[in-house]
Design a protein around this motif. Structure first.
Motif, PDB file in Angstrom:
ATOM      1  N   GLU A   2      -3.961  56.090 -70.231  1.00  0.00           N
ATOM      2  CA  GLU A   2      -3.386  56.864 -71.330  1.00  0.00           C
ATOM      3  C   GLU A   2      -4.333  56.988 -72.512  1.00  0.00           C
ATOM      4  N   SER A   3      -5.415  56.221 -72.493  1.00  0.00           N
ATOM      5  CA  SER A   3      -6.348  56.275 -73.615  1.00  0.00           C
ATOM      6  C   SER A   3      -7.749  55.900 -73.142  1.00  0.00           C
ATOM      7  N   LEU A   4      -8.715  56.134 -74.011  1.00  0.00           N
ATOM      8  CA  LEU A   4     -10.094  55.764 -73.730  1.00  0.00           C
ATOM      9  C   LEU A   4     -10.201  54.254 -73.521  1.00  0.00           C
ATOM     10  N   LEU A   5      -9.478  53.484 -74.310  1.00  0.00           N
ATOM     11  CA  LEU A   5      -9.502  52.030 -74.166  1.00  0.00           C
ATOM     12  C   LEU A   5      -8.937  51.603 -72.810  1.00  0.00           C
ATOM     13  N   ASP A   6      -7.825  52.215 -72.394  1.00  0.00           N
ATOM     14  CA  ASP A   6      -7.250  51.902 -71.081  1.00  0.00           C
ATOM     15  C   ASP A   6      -8.261  52.171 -69.961  1.00  0.00           C
ATOM     16  N   ASP A   7      -8.938  53.331 -70.046  1.00  0.00           N
ATOM     17  CA  ASP A   7      -9.939  53.672 -69.028  1.00  0.00           C
ATOM     18  C   ASP A   7     -11.104  52.689 -69.030  1.00  0.00           C
ATOM     19  N   ASN A   8     -11.572  52.306 -70.215  1.00  0.00           N
ATOM     20  CA  ASN A   8     -12.671  51.350 -70.301  1.00  0.00           C
ATOM     21  C   ASN A   8     -12.309  50.041 -69.634  1.00  0.00           C
TER      22      ASN A   8
END
Length: 98
Positions: A2-8
């Motif tokens: 859901e976010s760049l942080l989640d993907d990272n």
């Protein structure tokens, strides 16, 4: 995610779990630079999913950090355009990636 942080987080964990490095680096070393970093005026880029999709197969099965790096900078893989630059006193490869 859901976010760049989640993907990272998700792609860093996938890469770490799928890693063939032996011994596997401890999490505190592998995830030292997990959080995306940018200066105040710099755009955040969600590069991990693309990097994983594009280069995972190239590095898969390598058992040492040197083997991973050699596979990513070999003549058959162009990671980034800066790899086209050569220094006059550097041949541009190591014995294992020429």
């Amino acid at each position: 995610g859901e976010s760049l942080l989640d993907d990272n987080i998700a792609f860093a964990l996938m890469a770490w779990h799928a890693s063939g490095l032996e011994p596997k680096p401890p999490p505190q070393v592998a995830f030292e630079y997990l959080l995306p970093y940018a200066t105040q005026h710099e755009a955040r880029a969600n590069w991990r999913p693309l990097f994983f999709a594009k280069y995972f197969r190239v590095a898969a099965g390598r058992a040492t950090s040197q083997a991973v790096v050699d596979s990513l900078i070999s003549q058959s893989v162009r990671m980034m355009t800066w790899t086209n630059f050569t220094w006059k006193d550097f041949p541009g490869g190591s014995p294992t990636n020429e």
